[in-house]
Structures are given as C-alpha cells and as structure tokens.
Design an enzyme around this catalytic site. Structure first.
Site, PDB file in Angstrom:
ATOM      1  N   ASP A   5      31.154  37.557  44.593  1.00 15.44           N
ATOM      2  CA  ASP A   5      30.241  38.699  44.648  1.00 15.44           C
ATOM      3  C   ASP A   5      28.822  38.310  45.044  1.00 15.44           C
ATOM      4  OD1 ASP A   5      32.123  40.589  44.068  1.00 15.44           O
ATOM      5  OD2 ASP A   5      31.621  40.784  41.954  1.00 15.44           O
ATOM      6  N   ILE A  52      38.146  33.811  48.245  1.00 13.64           N
ATOM      7  CA  ILE A  52      38.709  34.839  47.378  1.00 13.64           C
ATOM      8  C   ILE A  52      39.226  36.034  48.180  1.00 13.64           C
ATOM      9  CG2 ILE A  52      38.287  36.305  45.372  1.00 13.64           C
ATOM     10  CD1 ILE A  52      38.066  33.316  44.790  1.00 13.64           C
ATOM     11  N   LYS A  78      28.430  46.142  35.378  1.00  8.79           N
ATOM     12  CA  LYS A  78      29.326  47.182  35.882  1.00  8.79           C
ATOM     13  C   LYS A  78      30.787  46.800  35.694  1.00  8.79           C
ATOM     14  CE  LYS A  78      31.090  47.306  39.853  1.00  8.79           C
ATOM     15  NZ  LYS A  78      31.642  47.463  41.209  1.00  8.79           N
ATOM     16  N   ASN A  79      31.144  45.585  36.102  1.00 10.35           N
ATOM     17  CA  ASN A  79      32.545  45.180  36.063  1.00 10.35           C
ATOM     18  C   ASN A  79      33.069  45.063  34.642  1.00 10.35           C
ATOM     19  OD1 ASN A  79      32.744  45.113  38.843  1.00 10.35           O
ATOM     20  ND2 ASN A  79      32.280  42.934  38.997  1.00 10.35           N
ATOM     21  N   ARG A 117      38.799  51.189  42.471  1.00  9.33           N
ATOM     22  CA  ARG A 117      39.861  50.256  42.146  1.00  9.33           C
ATOM     23  C   ARG A 117      39.993  50.005  40.648  1.00  9.33           C
ATOM     24  NH1 ARG A 117      43.331  46.967  44.224  1.00  9.33           N
ATOM     25  NH2 ARG A 117      44.031  45.203  42.989  1.00  9.33           N
ATOM     26  N   CYS A 122      36.118  49.219  47.500  1.00  3.71           N
ATOM     27  CA  CYS A 122      35.573  48.513  48.662  1.00  3.71           C
ATOM     28  C   CYS A 122      36.696  47.862  49.467  1.00  3.71           C
ATOM     29  CB  CYS A 122      34.589  47.427  48.224  1.00  3.71           C
ATOM     30  SG  CYS A 122      32.984  48.031  47.716  1.00  3.71           S
ATOM     31  N   ARG A 176      27.196  51.927  44.000  1.00  3.26           N
ATOM     32  CA  ARG A 176      28.334  51.664  43.121  1.00  3.26           C
ATOM     33  C   ARG A 176      28.045  50.511  42.163  1.00  3.26           C
ATOM     34  NH1 ARG A 176      33.164  49.929  45.888  1.00  3.26           N
ATOM     35  NH2 ARG A 176      33.974  50.031  43.777  1.00  3.26           N
ATOM     36  N   ARG A 202      44.029  43.121  47.631  1.00  5.55           N
ATOM     37  CA  ARG A 202      43.933  42.864  46.200  1.00  5.55           C
ATOM     38  C   ARG A 202      45.148  43.518  45.537  1.00  5.55           C
ATOM     39  NH1 ARG A 202      37.725  44.075  44.525  1.00  5.55           N
ATOM     40  NH2 ARG A 202      38.084  46.089  45.501  1.00  5.55           N
TER      41      ARG A 202
END
Length: 433
Positions: free
Chosen positions: A319, A341, A34-35, A104, A128, A411, A133
């Site tokens: 994650d 993070i 996904k990313n 985002r 999220c 998502r 960020r």
C-alpha cells in the site's frame, strides 16, 4: 433500522489542484485504520449485543460497509469518530450485490454471518482494480470448518449442515498469508465448536487488532501477529467498546509527504512497530526520524535512491509502494522497486512519467532514476494508493498539478487535503471542468 453517517464533502466530478513547492511543518494527525475498521465493523455480526467502535475514520469505504451491515439488519449509528453497531435483529443472510460490488472488504461478512446464522450468501466482491485477489483461501478455510460452500453466478453460498448450524473447529493451512482470509476465518472460528488453528496466517497489525476486539468480546484467541493463530470457539460473544488502531498507511503517506517536500514534520498518533520496514527505508534514503513512542518526526534535506520489494507484513507494505515511488522519482540515483503482491499495482508509473519522472518498467519491477524536478500536470489516480502517490508528486512539482480519480482517494484518506493544508500545503478541491 437506523443508519446515519457523514460522508466526505460532495463536489460534482471533484479534482485536487495542488500548487507545488511548499514545505510542510508542524504536525498531522493520523485517523483510525481503514483496513482495521472495516473488519471490526463486520465482527458486530457475531453478537446480539451492541458494539461501540471508536477512532473510526470518515471515509466512503466506511459508509459503504455501514450500508451493507444495515441491509443485513444491523442498526448502525455514527456519532463523530465513534460508531455503534447493534446486530440483535439480523434479518438477511444475503448482502445486496450493488453494495458488495463496490467494496471488497464486504466479503469479510461471510465468516461472522455464517457462524452466527448458519448461512451466508455473498456476491464476489469488487473494490480497487489492482490485480487478482481471489477468495479461494476464504472458501477453503470455511470448508475446513464444516461449511458447504458453492459458487454460482458470481455468488458464494455457505451453509452449515445439520442441527444446531454450528461450525466445528479444524486445522487450516493458507497457501498464501491472506489478510482477508485470516480475518474471515478468525471470526468464523470464534463461535465454532472446538479449536481452530490457522497456519501461515497473515501477521499484519490489522489482524492483531481484530484479535483484540474478539478477545474483548469474550473470544479465546492466541498467536495473532504470528504465523499460527489458535481460536477456541465459545457459545456466545458479548458487546464491548473498542478503539481502532491508527492507520499505518496514512501515517506512512504523511511521512513520505514530508520527505518529498524535504520538510520537518511530526505525524501522530503512530504505533512505530507497525511501520518498521517503512522507517528503515526512509532512513536508508537519508531521512532522519525521531520516535517518541506516540508520534514520528521526520526531517529530510537530501534523499538518495533505495531499492525496495513489497512483501507481507513485517515486510514493506504494497500500500505504500506507489507513494514511495513518488519520493524516489525525486531522489539522487536509481532505485529498483519490485511489486510482489498485486500484478496491476504499477499503473501509476505512466502518470508519474507525465510529470517528468524517469521510470523504466520490466515486468513487475520499476527502475526509477531520480530527476532534479517534477513538473505539474493533469494526472489520474488509478487506485487508492496511486491517487495518494499523485498528490505527493504534486506537492513536490513545479507549478500546478490536478489530480482526478478522487473516488479512490476518498476511500482511504480522511480529509487528506485539509490535513496537508494545515501543515503548509496549497491544495484546493474543485469541480473538474
């Protein structure tokens, strides 16, 4: 303008009902990352030619990015696991607030849109709620490439001054190795005049995947996957056909599902090097993992406590911190988990405690004392990975666990319950009463 895409199954106010205690077996297939897919979709803005991307997961985030690109004038056509993007007729430099606010990753569009058209206006992004960020690294980098950037009333406006509207190469040092900033600036620099160097760049596999696409489009990029990336700008980029890498976070989640149910399961396709830190911790916890180069097979009989700290790649990924905590809640001994993070990424602790987990918090550190059993309970996913953690806990718990907050889960996981059910789990998507 054409836009067609198939969203996940629609159920009003959905929840997952999980009957715990079922061992998993067989194989689970991993979807595209996904990313990675989201930023590769944004890269279509760099060229007038069609881009065809394969191995695209059917996720709500992908749907949202498609809608944002369509609003900018991109033709978006989804066909199964492929998506074709044609940016020949971009007619907007401003993305709609109501679309950007939900995703985002939409902010990625500012780099390629600015490089292509000389102007971009992007509302500050949503997504999220897992902590601060900021986009300061993106803005600083675009300024280093010659853009004039202002932020007013929640909208970032970037303009390339002068004739030609072309960014110029420059040297950029990121104060933190932001994945999003690295990717945004790589795309912006691909069409800039001259050479750009990004120091303290993110090293994540998704950055390397973007470099792969850009190179396939005719860009000149070297050093992706290291702390220094160099991009020599070209006059134009062309279309290509490109496959997205497998999702390392999804793969890690299924490995953890096997571990928490003390099962024997193969997960594929996987690029094992993308999961080095995760594999190390699983083996340290007592799991046996076989790597055949295409997939990973995990066997778990007994799980013991381990300590972990989230770090940028190649360290342990933030994650997978929440899903790994679910596993360690069932391990023998006390584990120490430190989240370095995102400051708000421990909201799942309270939900695990509802299921009988013994977890004590101190700042950004969780002390997890393993218990002999978890108990099914109604729980709420507070973000994407916390939702996955609740599902994993439910797989191991006695009785029925109901997980709400599926707007987050959908998502990032394509048919999570279907894939787990195919391996022996008992999960049902229903409408919450």
């Amino acid at each position: 303008m054409t836009y067609t895409i198939v969203p996940p199954q629609k159920i009003l106010n959905p929840q997952l009902e999980i009957a715990g205690g079922h061992a998993l077996s067989g194989e689970i297939r991993v979807s595209g990352a996904k990313n990675s897919a989201l930023v590769l979709m944004a890269a279509c803005l760099l060229t007038r030619d069609p881009i065809r991307l394969r191995n695209i997961p059917p996720l709500t985030d992908i749907t949202a990015m498609g809608e944002i690109l369509a609003a900018l004038g991109v033709q978006v056509i989804r066909q199964g696991e492929a998506i074709e993007l044609n940016g020949d007729h971009i007619n907007q430099s401003t993305a709609p607030y109501e679309l950007v606010n939900s995703l985002r990753a939409s902010f990625f569009c500012i780099g390629p849109l600015l490089a292509r058209t000389g102007m971009a206006k992007m509302p500050l992004p949503g997504g999220c709620q897992i902590g601060s960020r900021p986009v300061v690294e993106h803005v600083k980098g675009l300024k280093a490439l010659g853009a004039q950037v202002t932020i007013d009333h929640g909208v970032v406006t970037a303009v390339v001054p002068g004739q030609g509207h072309r960014l110029r190469g420059g040297r950029i040092h990121l104060d933190c190795p932001s994945v999003g900033a690295t990717e945004t600036l790589m795309m912006a620099a691909a069409l800039a005049d001259g050479e750009t160097t990004i120091d303290n760049a993110a090293q994540e596999p998704e950055v390397v995947d973007l470099a792969g696409l850009l190179i396939a489009m005719g860009a000149r990029v070297r050093g992706a996957g290291t702390q220094t990336i160099t991009i020599v700008g070209v006059d134009r980029l062309h279309g290509t056909d490109y496959a997205v890498i497998p999702d390392r976070i999804e793969a890690g989640t299924y490995l953890l599902a096997a571990a928490i149910t003390r099962s024997h399961l193969r997960v594929a396709p996987v690029i094992p090097e993308h999961l080095g830190a995760v594999i190390t911790k699983l083996e340290e916890a007592g799991c046996r993992i076989e790597n055949d180069g295409i997939g990973l097979t995990l066997r778990a009989d007994h799980v013991r406590a381990v300590d972990l700290r989230t770090q940028p790649f190649p360290g342990f990924p933030t994650d997978l911190q929440a899903p790994f905590m679910s596993l360690l809640a069932t391990a023998e001994g006390t584990s120490v988990i430190t989240e370095n993070i995102f400051e708000n990424r421990l909201q799942h602790v309270a939900e695990l405690q509802r299921m009988g987990a013994s977890i004590r918090m101190k700042g950004n550190t969780a002390f997890v004392e393993g218990v002999s059993r978890l108990s099914g309970a109604p729980v709420q996913g507070t973000d994407l990975r916390a939702s996955a953690a609740m599902v994993l806990a439910g797989l191991a718990a006695e009785g029925i666990t109901t997980v709400q907050g599926l707007e987050y889960l959908d998502r990032g996981y394509a048919d999570l319950e279907g894939k787990l059910n195919g391996a022996g789990a008992a999960i049902r998507r229903t409408s919450a009463s």
